[in-house]
Design a protein around this motif. Structure first.
Motif, PDB file in Angstrom:
ATOM      1  N   ALA A   1    -107.713  87.298 -43.711  1.00 24.40           N
ATOM      2  CA  ALA A   1    -107.146  86.771 -44.950  1.00 24.40           C
ATOM      3  C   ALA A   1    -105.809  86.068 -44.688  1.00 24.40           C
ATOM      4  N   GLN A   2    -104.968  86.689 -43.856  1.00 30.14           N
ATOM      5  CA  GLN A   2    -103.659  86.093 -43.566  1.00 30.14           C
ATOM      6  C   GLN A   2    -103.800  84.798 -42.769  1.00 30.14           C
TER       7      GLN A   2
ATOM      8  N   ASN B   1    -110.055  79.766 -49.980  1.00 33.88           N
ATOM      9  CA  ASN B   1    -110.718  81.072 -50.101  1.00 33.88           C
ATOM     10  C   ASN B   1    -112.230  80.942 -50.213  1.00 33.88           C
ATOM     11  N   ASN B   2    -112.706  79.811 -50.725  1.00 36.44           N
ATOM     12  CA  ASN B   2    -114.151  79.624 -50.901  1.00 36.44           C
ATOM     13  C   ASN B   2    -114.737  78.717 -49.820  1.00 36.44           C
TER      14      ASN B   2
ATOM     15  N   PHE C   1    -117.162  84.207 -44.676  1.00 34.92           N
ATOM     16  CA  PHE C   1    -117.583  85.281 -45.590  1.00 34.92           C
ATOM     17  C   PHE C   1    -117.016  86.609 -45.098  1.00 34.92           C
ATOM     18  N   PHE C   2    -116.632  87.448 -46.043  1.00 33.91           N
ATOM     19  CA  PHE C   2    -116.300  88.845 -45.764  1.00 33.91           C
ATOM     20  C   PHE C   2    -117.481  89.687 -46.252  1.00 33.91           C
ATOM     21  N   ALA C   3    -117.724  90.821 -45.611  1.00 32.62           N
ATOM     22  CA  ALA C   3    -118.821  91.683 -46.062  1.00 32.62           C
ATOM     23  C   ALA C   3    -118.519  93.146 -45.756  1.00 32.62           C
ATOM     24  N   GLN C   4    -118.770  93.982 -46.756  1.00 33.60           N
ATOM     25  CA  GLN C   4    -118.801  95.433 -46.560  1.00 33.60           C
ATOM     26  C   GLN C   4    -120.119  95.952 -47.113  1.00 33.60           C
ATOM     27  N   LEU C   5    -120.603  97.041 -46.563  1.00 31.27           N
ATOM     28  CA  LEU C   5    -121.798  97.666 -47.121  1.00 31.27           C
ATOM     29  C   LEU C   5    -121.508  98.112 -48.547  1.00 31.27           C
TER      30      LEU C   5
END
Length: 214
Positions: free
Chosen positions: A183-184, A193-194, A199-203
């Motif tokens: 992010a930084q 950001n888009n 892409f960021f991903a968490q379960l």
């Protein structure tokens, strides 16, 4: 609302078949036919995703079948990632060799003129990998320390950002430091950001504190 598709290669073909190919053992005629059917399944999924313009993640699995998965996925990326990243391979950075694999795949893609998709994870099979290595008497592919894994993971993030025009990055992480780093860096590099290649991903349901803050 679903940004990605995903499949596990051993959901499309037998684990033992992957293992035999990885060990470079000769296949019987029946196994050759079985491999062709599995390969066709992978190809049909990747083709459908390209046509639908929905990226697809190919899950990583155990190290003793991963070379075969990597080879197939690289071929799919070369075939379907000509214009943009559609097919994403998964790089398990808890392995000692996977940062080098990412860089090698990118170098090959540069020569062959296609994009790579890189889903970065730490990894899921550490105990199994270490136990099998000890049992069979070979050096474990797993990093010696967690800090080594963290260092390679964060280095992989920076490598992808340095080559963002030709790499699609999926940061699959529940690690706050790595998510914050990405992010930084996006902010520092004036990356939107888009941005379509990040892409960021968490379960689902895991590390909701990260997901909601992101």
């Amino acid at each position: 609302n679903i940004s990605f598709c995903v499949f596990k290669p051993t959901g499309l073909g037998r684990f033992d078949l992957f293992e035999k190919i990885d060990a470079k053992k000769a296949l019987s005629p029946d196994e050759e036919a079985e491999y062709a059917r599995m390969y066709a399944r992978v190809d049909s999924i990747c083709k459908a995703c390209q046509q639908a313009d929905i990226p697809v993640l190919v899950d990583a699995e155990h190290s003793w079948i991963q070379d075969t998965i990597d080879d197939i996925t690289r071929e799919m990326m070369e075939k379907y990632n000509r214009q943009k990243p559609i097919v994403y391979n998964t790089y398990q950075l808890y392995r000692k060799d996977k940062l080098a694999s990412l860089k090698a795949d990118f170098a090959y893609a540069e020569v062959q003129n296609f994009h790579i998709g890189a889903k970065l994870v730490r990894g899921a099979y550490m105990e199994i990998e270490r136990e099998r290595a000890a049992e069979k008497g070979y050096s474990s592919p797993i990093q010696l320390t967690k800090s080594d894994s963290d260092q390679d993971y964060n280095s992989a993030i920076l490598f992808c950002l340095d080559n963002l025009e030709k790499i699609g990055l999926m940061a699959g992480s529940h690690n706050e430091t790595s998510c914050l780093l990405l992010a930084q860096e996006m902010h520092k590099r004036n990356i939107a950001n888009n941005h379509s290649n990040i892409f960021f991903a968490q379960l689902l349901g895991m590390s909701d504190n990260l997901t909601f803050n992101l």
